[in-house]
Structure formats: structure tokens, C-alpha cells
Design an enzyme around this catalytic site. Structure first.
Site, PDB file in Angstrom:
ATOM      1  N   CYS A   2     -41.765  66.253  57.819  1.00  0.00           N
ATOM      2  CA  CYS A   2     -41.818  67.087  56.622  1.00  0.00           C
ATOM      3  C   CYS A   2     -43.207  67.706  56.514  1.00  0.00           C
ATOM      4  O   CYS A   2     -44.210  67.086  56.857  1.00  0.00           O
ATOM      5  CB  CYS A   2     -41.546  66.333  55.311  1.00  0.00           C
ATOM      6  SG  CYS A   2     -39.936  65.553  55.260  1.00  0.00           S
ATOM      7  N   ASN A  98     -43.979  63.850  51.622  1.00  0.00           N
ATOM      8  CA  ASN A  98     -43.783  63.570  53.046  1.00  0.00           C
ATOM      9  C   ASN A  98     -44.001  62.081  53.245  1.00  0.00           C
ATOM     10  O   ASN A  98     -45.062  61.567  52.861  1.00  0.00           O
ATOM     11  CB  ASN A  98     -44.789  64.376  53.885  1.00  0.00           C
ATOM     12  CG  ASN A  98     -44.824  63.915  55.330  1.00  0.00           C
ATOM     13  OD1 ASN A  98     -43.814  63.454  55.863  1.00  0.00           O
ATOM     14  ND2 ASN A  98     -45.969  64.029  55.978  1.00  0.00           N
ATOM     15  N   GLU A 462     -39.488  62.461  82.167  1.00  0.00           N
ATOM     16  CA  GLU A 462     -39.862  63.625  81.368  1.00  0.00           C
ATOM     17  C   GLU A 462     -38.830  64.753  81.521  1.00  0.00           C
ATOM     18  O   GLU A 462     -38.406  65.371  80.538  1.00  0.00           O
ATOM     19  CB  GLU A 462     -41.266  64.094  81.801  1.00  0.00           C
ATOM     20  CG  GLU A 462     -41.724  65.427  81.246  1.00  0.00           C
ATOM     21  CD  GLU A 462     -41.755  65.506  79.721  1.00  0.00           C
ATOM     22  OE1 GLU A 462     -41.702  64.466  79.055  1.00  0.00           O
ATOM     23  OE2 GLU A 462     -41.790  66.642  79.209  1.00  0.00           O
ATOM     24  N   HIS A 485     -29.068  49.497  92.147  1.00  0.00           N
ATOM     25  CA  HIS A 485     -28.790  48.253  91.418  1.00  0.00           C
ATOM     26  C   HIS A 485     -27.817  48.473  90.262  1.00  0.00           C
ATOM     27  O   HIS A 485     -27.789  47.692  89.320  1.00  0.00           O
ATOM     28  CB  HIS A 485     -30.105  47.643  90.918  1.00  0.00           C
ATOM     29  CG  HIS A 485     -31.021  47.264  92.034  1.00  0.00           C
ATOM     30  ND1 HIS A 485     -30.772  46.206  92.883  1.00  0.00           N
ATOM     31  CD2 HIS A 485     -32.150  47.845  92.497  1.00  0.00           C
ATOM     32  CE1 HIS A 485     -31.727  46.132  93.804  1.00  0.00           C
ATOM     33  NE2 HIS A 485     -32.577  47.126  93.594  1.00  0.00           N
TER      34      HIS A 485
END
Ligand code: F6R
Length: 580
Positions: A2, A98, A462, A485
Site C-alpha cells: 500500500c 499501510n 529466477e 530424484h
């Protein structure tokens, strides 16, 4: 999250041209809904981006005092009613907030017993009713603020305004709040960027502090009502052109800015940031334990740093901030290195506070100057990426990784950073068209896997994160060795697998072959000519991480273009995650 804004001015200001313009600069903090109220009670709220509320406001509307809010919903759905500002029943007290009021239910129950009626599902609505009640009991506002600071639990930056009175009351605990001193007005905001085109003079609030702002003066107080002396900071802001220029989205503009942005950072290492880097190295040398803490994309950059330093024999760990207590306890023998673009991420702020209390030294690597994390640090390196408008981090990520490389270089790692800006430019120029073609295919896929090893493993994560947040495609970034795995069971005909293979890494080649044998459609990113679909300039594994990251960012961008999604403002996200 906010964003909040409050303005008190000697002369009337334009609501659209000043109040909402400042709010727009905080839109990255949340864009579920927005709203404002002026001192005469004129108010407006709208769901969605700030442009919706702007379109409802007449250009000629002015005021001398007003507050505004851009919301990232926590308590209560995204509705007009739940949008801020919130008010008391007689609509004489207005609040923007906020943060999260943790004991709002207790406070609400008490108010309901007294007959107060609530119309929203928000925690914030408690605040105007609380003040209404206190004023009715005969308290003045300052006494009511002091009681509020005692009773309220949680995090908050609150602006409170009374109808007809040109005074703003500002209260802060944990959530960021700063006062800008402009020529004929005071601007309260969640960060300095909101008003950095109006003034470079600011005063930061401390926790449990409140201020009373009138058109011609400001006064700060501690929680007991004792006046506090405040220092005016003159800040510098690394400015980029803040428009999209000829680009369709900020994301692509910010990706393409990277040659200049990385050069600015690399040049600063020998000049304005040299002493700070040396101080950080001293702290690293004189501590028993080095721990990076970060979240999201910044965590991936930290992981590159941590792996690189471990290779050099400087043992470090890298922990996602929200899980720190599962792994370590801070003490005076620990150096905590907090990595954060915004410098405000609450999961990190919370851990930095704990680390400080435990006697740890604090270093930080941030983009936003004077951010909370920077101000809590013993030393802070700036990544100088300039304002990043797109919610997804791109240029800030690259510059974070470059700081990691510089730290390693100063500790003995052989690398020439000066070539990086040029190689970033080549990476983009050589591959952009190919990436557009590949992205066209990826856009129709349900799942994407990204494999990496060593310093490319954080890049795999990423790149996968970007497919998720920008394109809403399920993606997994994993250690290539882990594939066999379990996850390999998901590989079938045509599933896209992006393999990050620097310098003919044999383990990576094997992993890539293993998925290919099971029908996967592999897309290899390599730095050796002829060894992949995407080729980046020659470099070592650490530098490869930078170029592979940029390729991944471009892919997620162009997939987003094909899908026609809201690239700069993905759903449910905010750039600054200032709640826990
Ligand atoms: C992803 C992204 C987020 C942030 C994370 C931490 O593109 O931007 O994952 O990296 O919320 O934010 P900062 O770096 O501001 O602490």
C-alpha cells in the site's frame, strides 16, 4: 504494501496534478484500488489502477489538505467499500493506512459493544472509529494518538485528517513513512520517490513516533508525547527517464537500460562506493559467520554471491528472510547481509531488527536510498539501478549480482567487470529475435522446467519465478542433479526444459540429455558457440549467471507479450512487500 500520501499546503494544490501524481509514483506498492479525501470531505474511490480514479477527477479540483491511498488488499476483498480512505460514521475523521493492525478484532469488538457500526472488512476501519470514540470521551487528538500507540498491535503508517481542519496527523510503527519538505507544502508519503520530483529534503519517521503537520510547520513526538528533534536529510535520487519512452512496457525498457545501469554501478566501485565496499570487506573479514538474507529475486542474487564466496573459501549461508529462524540465531559473531531492491521488505526488516538486537553487524545491498533497511545498516552498498517501475525485478537483479561479483573480486576472484555492460548489450542484441520465436512456442505451455547447477542454479529459479509472476505459467527452477530424484517423472513429450549450460558443464549436458531422451523440448542457453539455441558472450560461470538471467527475463517478457497479460503489474503482486 500500500502507498499513502498526505499533503498540507499553504496554497491550494491540484488534486490530479499533485496529490494523485504523487500517489501514482507509489502505485508499485499496490494497485488493487485507490482513493482520496480532501479536507472539505470531497472523496473518491475506485477499483484497479490509479488511472481509474484519475479519470473521475476534474482537472480544476484543488485543495489545501488531502490524503490518498493505493491498496494491496490484506483484510477484505478488492471492493470500493474496502478501498481507503476509511472514515467514522459522521464522516468527520478520515484515515489512510499501510500495514496490518494485528489486534483489530479485539479493538473492533470493544467499539461494536459501544454501538459503532462497521461497513468494511478491513482492519483499518477500526482506526477512525477508535479516534471518534476517544474524542467523544473528551481526549484531544494527541492524547488519542498516544493511547492508540499503547493499544494497537501490528505495523502501521497512518495519516489522519479531520474534516475542515488543515492539519494532518501521521503515526508510524514498522511501516515506512517520510515527510517531504517542498516549497509551499509538506508531503507525507510511504517513500521519498513519491515526492522526489518536488523536493530533495525529507525527514524520516522513527518507530512509535507521530507528527502534527500544519501548512507552515511540523512537529514530531515520541509515543509519550515528548517532542523529538528531527534531522532534515538532503537526498539524491538516481534518475532514469521515468516515462516508458518508445517502449510498450517498463519491463522491456528496464531490461534494455542494463548496459548503462550496470556501467554506472561498476564505475561507482572505484569512486563513490569504494570506501563503503572496503568497510563491508572489513566486516566480512572480522566476523565468524556471514549470512545473506533476502526474498524472491533478491534471494536469487544473494545465492549467486553466497555460492561464489563459498568457492573462494569464505563460508557464507543464504537464507530466505521469512525462514531465518528455522536455520540460524543471530549473535554478535554474525554479519547479516540484507539484500533488497526496495529496502522495505517486511520479512527482511523484521530479521534485521532481530539481528541488531542480538548484536550482529548489519550490511545491506539495496536500490532505494534511505530505505528502512539501509538506515538500519552499519554499511550499505547501493546498486544504483534507478527507479524500477515494473513490479518484476530485472535491472536491479543484474546489478545485485554485479555487486556480488565485485565483493568476490575484492576477495581474490579473477574477473574484469568492465566488460559486463558491453556483453549485456550483445546478449540482448544477438538473441532478442530468437527469443521472440521461442517465446511464441512457450506461451502455449502449461509447465516449464529450468535446470541449472552451481551459480546457474539460482538463475534457474529466477527464470522460473519470472514465468510464474509475469506469464502465470507453472515453472520450476531446479538443481539439475535433483531432477532424477523425482521430478523427471513429469517429463513427457514436448515439455519445455530450459537448460543453463555454461562452459560445457558435463553434469548439465547429461541432465539435458536425460530429459531429451524422455521427449522434452530442450532449450539450451550456453556461452559456447554452436552448443545451444541461445548463445551468450564468452565468460566464466559467475558472469554467465548475469547473461542467462537476462535471457530468462526477456523470454518471460515476450511470452507475456504473446499472452497479452498485464506485464508491468501482474495480478496479486506489489513491488514492495511491506507486510509479513
Ligand atoms: C520478483 C520480485 C520479487 C522481489 C521480492 C523482494 O520479480 O521482484 O520476488 O524480489 O519481493 O523484494 P526486495 O528486493 O525489494 O526486498
Amino acid at each position: 504494501m500500500c502507498g499513502i500520501i498526505g499533503i498540507v499546503s499553504i496554497t491550494p494544490f491540484s488534486v490530479k496534478g499533485t496529490l494523485l501524481k504523487c500517489l501514482k509514483r507509489l502505485e508499485y506498492r499496490g494497485y488493487d484500488s485507490s482513493g482520496f479525501v480532501l479536507v472539505d470531505g470531497t472523496a473518491s474511490k475506485a477499483i484497479g489502477e490509479i488511472s481509474s480514479i484519475m479519470s473521475q477527477v476534474n482537472d480544476s479540483l484543488t485543495s489545501t489538505t488531502g490524503i490518498a491511498h493505493s491498496r494491496w488488499a490484506t483484510h477484505g476483498g478488492v471492493t470500493d467499500t474496502n478501498a481507503h480512505p476509511h472514515f467514522n460514521t459522521s464522516k468527520t475523521l478520515f484515515v489512510v493506512h499501510n500495514g496490518i493492525l494485528e489486534n483489530f478484532q479485539d479493538m473492533k469488538d470493544k467499539l461494536v459493544k459501544k454501538g459503532y457500526k462497521f461497513i468494511t472488512q478491513t482492519d483499518t476501519e477500526v482506526i477512525p472509529h477508535y479516534f471518534d470514540d476517544k474524542l467523544k470521551q473528551g481526549n484531544d487528538i494527541t492524547k488519542a494518538i498516544q493511547s492508540f500507540l499503547k493499544e494497537a498491535k501490528g505495523t502501521f503508517a497512518i495519516l489522519l485528517m479531520q474534516k475542515g481542519s488543515n492539519i494532518l496527523y501521521a503515526i508510524k510503527r514498522d511501516s515506512p513513512l517520510v515527510l517531504g519538505l517542498a516549497k509551499d507544502k509538506f508531503i507525507l508519503a510511504s517513500d521519498i520517490y513519491a515526492f522526489s520530483d518536488e523536493t530533495n529534503k525529507a525527514i524520516f519517521f522513527e518507530d512509535n513516533e507521530y507528527a502534527i503537520i500544519t501548512p507552515d510547520k511540523y512537529e514530531f513526538y515520541d509515543k509519550n508525547g515528548k517532542k523529538t528533534e528531527k534531522k532534515i536529510i538532503e537526498f539524491e535520487w538516481t534518475r532514469e527517464d521515468e516515462t516508458k519512452e518508445h517502449y510498450k512496457h517498463y519491463m522491456i525498457k528496464e531490461i534494455k537500460e542494463q548496459p548503462q545501469v550496470s556501467l554506472r554501478l561498476i564505475n561507482s566501485f572505484e569512486t563513490i562506493q569504494n570506501d563503503k565496499l572496503n568497510k563491508l570487506l572489513e566486516l566480512m573479514k572480522n566476523t565468524k559467520r556471514i549470512v545473506f538474507i533476502a526474498c524472491g529475486t533478491s534471494y536469487h542474487a544473494s545465492l549467486v554471491g553466497s555460492i561464489l564466496l563459498n568457492h573462494l573459501g569464505i563460508y557464507t549461508s543464504c537464507i530466505i528472510a521469512s525462514e531465518v529462524e528455522s536455520f540460524i540465531k543471530f549473535d554478535k559473531d554474525t554479519l547479516c547481509i540484507a539484500v533488497s531492491q526496495s529496502g522495505e521488505t517486511m520479512d527482511i526488516v523484521t530479521e534485521v531488527k532481530k539481528a541488531k538486537q542480538a548484536g550482529s553487524k548489519i550490511a545491506s545491498i539495496v536500490n532505494v536510498p534511505y530505505s528502512t533497511i539501509q538506515r538500519m545498516s552499519d554499511v550499505s552498498i547501493e546498486i544504483l539501478a534507478g527507479q524500477e517501475v515494473c513490479v518484476a525485478a530485472t535491472k536491479s537483479f543484474t546489478n545485485q549480482v554485479i555487486v556480488m561479483l565485485e565483493l568476490a573480486r575484492r576477495l581474490g576472484y579473477k574477473i574484469n567487470l568492465k566488460h559486463i555492460p558491453k556483453k549485456i548489450q550483445q546478449t540482448i542484441a544477438i538473441n532478442e529475435d530468437k527469443i521472440k520465436v521461442i517465446s511464441n512456442e512457450l506461451a502455449s505451455k502449461r509447465d516449464i522446467f529450468v535446470l541449472g547447477k552451481g551459480m546457474s542454479y539460482p538463475m534457474a529459479r529466477e527464470i522460473a519465478l519470472k514465468f510464474k509472476e509475469i506469464d502465470y505459467i507453472h515453472a520450476e527452477g531446479m538443481m539439475a542433479g535433483e531432477l532424477k530424484h523425482g521430478t523427471i517423472a513429469l517429463i513427457e513429450e514436448g515439455v519445455p526444459v530450459i537448460s543453463l549450460i555454461p562452459n560445457n558443464n558435463e553434469d548439465m549436458i547429461s541432465a539435458s540429455k536425460e530429459v531429451e531422451a524422455r521427449g522434452a523440448h530442450t532449450i539450451v542457453i550456453s556461452n559456447i558457440e554452436g552448443k545451444g539455441e541461445i548463445i551468450v558472450p564468452k565468460c566464466d560461470d559467475a558472469e554467465f549467471a548475469i547473461y542467462a538471467g537476462i535471457i530468462g527475463h526477456l523470454m518471460s517478457y515476450y511470452v507475456g507479450v504473446v499472452l497479452g497479460v498485464s506485464i508491468d503489474r501482474p495480478k496479486n503482486l506489489a513491488k514492495c512487500v511491506s507486510v509479513r
